[in-house]
Design a protein around this motif. Structure first.
Motif, PDB file in Angstrom:
ATOM      1  N   LEU A  14      41.377 -14.596  33.268  1.00 38.94           N
ATOM      2  CA  LEU A  14      42.268 -15.479  33.826  1.00 38.94           C
ATOM      3  C   LEU A  14      43.020 -16.216  33.757  1.00 38.94           C
ATOM      4  N   SER A  15      42.935 -16.775  32.270  1.00 35.63           N
ATOM      5  CA  SER A  15      44.106 -17.784  31.773  1.00 35.63           C
ATOM      6  C   SER A  15      45.215 -16.813  31.329  1.00 35.63           C
ATOM      7  N   PHE A  16      44.815 -15.556  31.602  1.00 38.33           N
ATOM      8  CA  PHE A  16      45.991 -14.394  30.922  1.00 38.33           C
ATOM      9  C   PHE A  16      46.812 -14.038  31.644  1.00 38.33           C
ATOM     10  N   LEU A  17      46.382 -13.895  32.898  1.00 33.56           N
ATOM     11  CA  LEU A  17      46.677 -13.288  34.400  1.00 33.56           C
ATOM     12  C   LEU A  17      47.465 -15.152  34.697  1.00 33.56           C
ATOM     13  N   LYS A  18      47.350 -15.432  34.702  1.00 32.92           N
ATOM     14  CA  LYS A  18      48.261 -16.741  35.209  1.00 32.92           C
ATOM     15  C   LYS A  18      48.967 -17.804  34.081  1.00 32.92           C
ATOM     16  N   SER A  19      49.372 -17.103  33.007  1.00 29.07           N
ATOM     17  CA  SER A  19      50.105 -17.260  32.518  1.00 29.07           C
ATOM     18  C   SER A  19      51.927 -16.686  32.446  1.00 29.07           C
ATOM     19  N   PRO A  20      51.296 -14.989  33.057  1.00 29.57           N
ATOM     20  CA  PRO A  20      53.268 -14.599  32.907  1.00 29.57           C
ATOM     21  C   PRO A  20      53.145 -14.894  35.262  1.00 29.57           C
ATOM     22  N   LEU A  21      51.950 -15.159  35.737  1.00 29.89           N
ATOM     23  CA  LEU A  21      52.654 -16.220  37.238  1.00 29.89           C
ATOM     24  C   LEU A  21      52.722 -17.051  36.707  1.00 29.89           C
ATOM     25  N   ARG A  22      52.762 -18.112  35.810  1.00 30.63           N
ATOM     26  CA  ARG A  22      53.189 -19.365  35.790  1.00 30.63           C
ATOM     27  C   ARG A  22      54.600 -18.888  35.171  1.00 30.63           C
ATOM     28  N   LEU A  23      55.426 -18.472  34.463  1.00 37.43           N
ATOM     29  CA  LEU A  23      56.040 -18.175  34.206  1.00 37.43           C
ATOM     30  C   LEU A  23      57.028 -17.574  35.308  1.00 37.43           C
ATOM     31  N   TYR A  24      56.251 -16.765  35.940  1.00 39.48           N
ATOM     32  CA  TYR A  24      57.290 -16.153  36.807  1.00 39.48           C
ATOM     33  C   TYR A  24      57.481 -17.555  38.593  1.00 39.48           C
ATOM     34  N   CYS A  25      56.667 -18.682  38.789  1.00 35.61           N
ATOM     35  CA  CYS A  25      56.567 -18.593  39.359  1.00 35.61           C
ATOM     36  C   CYS A  25      57.709 -19.995  38.963  1.00 35.61           C
ATOM     37  N   ILE A  26      58.134 -20.651  37.584  1.00 32.24           N
ATOM     38  CA  ILE A  26      58.792 -20.996  36.842  1.00 32.24           C
ATOM     39  C   ILE A  26      60.640 -20.174  37.455  1.00 32.24           C
ATOM     40  N   PHE A  27      60.312 -18.829  37.307  1.00 33.40           N
ATOM     41  CA  PHE A  27      61.535 -18.560  37.123  1.00 33.40           C
ATOM     42  C   PHE A  27      61.994 -18.766  38.356  1.00 33.40           C
ATOM     43  N   ALA A  28      61.322 -18.564  39.117  1.00 29.86           N
ATOM     44  CA  ALA A  28      61.550 -18.330  40.424  1.00 29.86           C
ATOM     45  C   ALA A  28      62.268 -20.254  41.538  1.00 29.86           C
ATOM     46  N   GLN A  29      61.266 -21.023  40.919  1.00 29.98           N
ATOM     47  CA  GLN A  29      61.866 -22.200  40.939  1.00 29.98           C
ATOM     48  C   GLN A  29      63.298 -22.377  40.504  1.00 29.98           C
ATOM     49  N   TRP A  30      63.668 -22.236  39.611  1.00 33.85           N
ATOM     50  CA  TRP A  30      64.773 -22.185  38.882  1.00 33.85           C
ATOM     51  C   TRP A  30      65.939 -21.007  39.680  1.00 33.85           C
ATOM     52  N   LEU A  31      65.776 -20.683  40.028  1.00 35.19           N
ATOM     53  CA  LEU A  31      66.095 -19.511  40.309  1.00 35.19           C
ATOM     54  C   LEU A  31      66.722 -20.474  41.983  1.00 35.19           C
ATOM     55  N   ARG A  32      65.598 -20.573  42.666  1.00 35.04           N
ATOM     56  CA  ARG A  32      65.937 -20.988  44.501  1.00 35.04           C
ATOM     57  C   ARG A  32      66.963 -22.497  43.750  1.00 35.04           C
ATOM     58  N   ARG A  33      67.130 -23.070  42.463  1.00 32.35           N
ATOM     59  CA  ARG A  33      67.601 -23.905  42.928  1.00 32.35           C
ATOM     60  C   ARG A  33      68.700 -24.050  42.528  1.00 32.35           C
ATOM     61  N   HIS A  34      69.275 -22.453  41.628  1.00 32.64           N
ATOM     62  CA  HIS A  34      71.036 -22.140  41.103  1.00 32.64           C
ATOM     63  C   HIS A  34      72.041 -21.297  42.073  1.00 32.64           C
ATOM     64  N   MET A  35      70.457 -20.637  43.262  1.00 32.45           N
ATOM     65  CA  MET A  35      71.481 -20.124  44.224  1.00 32.45           C
ATOM     66  C   MET A  35      72.272 -20.725  45.067  1.00 32.45           C
ATOM     67  N   PRO A  36      73.022 -20.105  45.781  1.00 34.88           N
ATOM     68  CA  PRO A  36      74.041 -20.589  46.415  1.00 34.88           C
ATOM     69  C   PRO A  36      72.840 -20.820  48.082  1.00 34.88           C
ATOM     70  N   LYS A  37      73.500 -21.677  48.740  1.00 38.38           N
ATOM     71  CA  LYS A  37      72.715 -21.759  49.843  1.00 38.38           C
ATOM     72  C   LYS A  37      73.176 -21.304  50.975  1.00 38.38           C
ATOM     73  N   GLY A  38      74.769 -21.267  50.793  1.00 39.58           N
ATOM     74  CA  GLY A  38      75.030 -20.577  52.295  1.00 39.58           C
ATOM     75  C   GLY A  38      74.849 -18.759  52.223  1.00 39.58           C
ATOM     76  N   LEU A  39      74.701 -18.622  53.523  1.00 45.27           N
ATOM     77  CA  LEU A  39      74.811 -17.421  53.572  1.00 45.27           C
ATOM     78  C   LEU A  39      75.937 -16.195  53.600  1.00 45.27           C
ATOM     79  N   PHE A  40      77.140 -16.150  53.553  1.00 44.27           N
ATOM     80  CA  PHE A  40      78.535 -15.749  52.975  1.00 44.27           C
ATOM     81  C   PHE A  40      78.534 -15.651  51.746  1.00 44.27           C
ATOM     82  N   PRO A  41      78.195 -16.686  50.577  1.00 43.40           N
ATOM     83  CA  PRO A  41      77.894 -16.754  49.427  1.00 43.40           C
ATOM     84  C   PRO A  41      76.821 -16.142  48.676  1.00 43.40           C
TER      85      PRO A  41
END
Length: 464
Positions: A14-41
């Motif tokens: 379970l801890s082994f599976l959580k590690s990639p999941l944690r990395l994915y969550c960190i990447f998703a949060q970083w992407l959400r912060r840096h993605m443009p907010k408008g529909l056109f961009p």
């Protein structure tokens, strides 16, 4: 070897599976912060990014495969001609100055050759980090000729010089770069980039026209939420956008009809009740003065105040249209109202003084807050700010305040807190309710907080 128990093994997996999941969550949060907010961009990113990836992949295949293969085949052909020339020079008798073989190479092979006296080859020149021509040409010379050689492919010259050590001479060959190198490859890149830019520009133009109706719909909804008229809005764009726009228009018409019906009903109720109260006044005027008549007049006055409060609450903003109002002047007038109420008042205003609001309704909102503050405190501070797209009016006092757990209850209609502040002049429990209703009708809100003076801090904040 130490064996893990089944429970420990499951926890380890379970801890082994959580590690990639944690990395994915960190990447998703970083992407959400840096993605443009408008529909056109975001749409531009969706179009441009796959195109760039596709073109990069195609360019890599072209450079790595096609370009390298063509260059190798051209080098192979030229080196084969040089090898044949060397064989002729060494196997057959020649004239003194090698004029015959030189003429044959120049006319039939398009090679400029000269046979030099024996001499050491020049020292190798520094090569660029990436030189496809030098690598392919050197490899073919080593494979087909197998003799010491010197090659000069450096620089922007249109010619390439090759020197090969023979048994009794040195063969010097000068050939055009285009004979051994796919020099027109940049044309492919120019065409690929230029056509992509043109197609991307056309796509962005059409995309802009498709997104504009969505932006107009969002602006119309925001304007309607602030109580502004949206008469100039018409459904446009794709079918789905038109359906959403039509649904919004129907909804806004239903809301406007309900407000109109409520206003008509309130006008009738107001007329009927005031007619009855007028009769009471006339009847009391015909009765001799006594303690009972004084009590009745007080009750009638209270009923008038309660009726005004009920109608103000039910009417809300009414059909009042927004207009440009000098908020700084309104804040000064509120300071005078607080002093009339018996409190020591101060006021200040920062930023642009003119704001677009419903003048009567907004003043009613602020008057309720200032009147409550003056009634329950000895000192009232009024601060207005119109900056960064927001209009904020803060009313502070040094009264008893409202406990945090009772603040949301204070906004409910007809709620009267014995120890607190939801009391307008008639005592109906609608003062804060009306104020918040008007603030939200402008697209903002009214919040209550603790005040450093020891009382209550009421802030009205609406978008510009």
């Amino acid at each position: 070897m130490k064996r893990l128990s089944p429970l420990a093994g499951a926890a380890h997996r379970l801890s082994f599976l959580k590690s990639p999941l944690r990395l994915y969550c960190i990447f998703a949060q970083w992407l959400r912060r840096h993605m443009p907010k408008g529909l056109f961009p975001r749409t531009i990113l969706i179009i441009v990014l796959p195109m760039l990836l596709l073109q990069s992949f195609i360019a890599y295949l072209f450079m790595e495969k096609h370009w390298e293969t063509v260059t190798q085949r051209l080098s192979q052909a030229v080196v084969g001609e040089i090898a044949a020339t060397i064989s002729v020079i060494e196997a057959y008798p020649q004239d003194a100055n090698f004029e015959t073989i030189t003429q044959i190479a120049n006319q039939d092979m398009r090679l400029s050759i000269s046979v030099l006296p024996p001499a050491p080859l020049p020292s190798p020149r520094p090569k660029p980090f990436f030189s496809l021509l030098d690598r392919a040409l050197s490899e073919e010379i080593r494979t087909q000729i197998g003799r010491p050689f010197w090659v000069d492919t450096v620089g922007r010259s249109k010619f390439v010089e090759i020197r090969i050590q023979l048994e009794h001479n040195v063969l010097r060959v000068i050939t055009r770069r285009s004979q051994i190198y796919a020099s027109n490859s940049h044309i492919f890149l120019v065409w690929m980039v230029s056509t992509s830019v043109v197609l991307l520009g056309v796509a962005l133009l059409f995309l802009r026209n498709q997104i504009r109706p969505i932006q107009q719909l969002a602006n119309a909804m925001e304007s309607f939420g602030k109580g502004h008229p949206v008469e100039q809005f018409h459904p446009r764009g794709a079918e789905e956008v038109r359906r959403a726009s039509t649904a919004f228009q129907r909804m806004s018409r239903r809301i406007e009809r309900q407000i109109e019906q409520r206003t008509i009903m309130l006008a009738g109720v107001n007329h009927d009740l005031r007619t009855i109260l007028t009769r009471f006044h006339l009847q009391l005027a015909l009765i001799e003065e006594s303690e009972e008549t004084e009590d009745l007049r007080r009750d009638i006055k209270e009923m008038n105040s309660m009726l005004e409060a009920y109608l103000a609450f039910a009417r809300g903003d009414g059909d009042e249209l927004p207009s440009d109002v000098d908020i700084s002047l309104m804040v000064e007038e509120l300071e005078g109202d607080a002093e009339i109420g018996g409190a020591t008042a101060t006021s200040r205003f920062y930023g642009k003084p003119i704001a677009r609001v419903k003048a009567s309704a907004f003043r009613r909102c602020l008057t309720n807050l200032v009147a409550n503050a003056a009634r329950h405190g000895n000192r009232v501070d009024i601060t207005g700010r119109h900056q960064f797209g927001w209009l904020s009016i803060v009313v502070e006092d040094d009264g008893p305040g409202i406990p945090e757990e009772d603040r949301e209850t204070a906004f409910r209609p007809f709620q009267r807190l014995d120890a607190a502040r939801n009391l307008d002049e008639s005592g109906t429990g609608l003062g804060l309710t009306i104020a918040r209703d008007i603030a939200r009708g402008h697209g903002g809100d009214l919040t209550l907080e603790d005040n450093p003076l020891g009382g209550l801090r009421a802030e009205v904040r609406i978008p510009d």
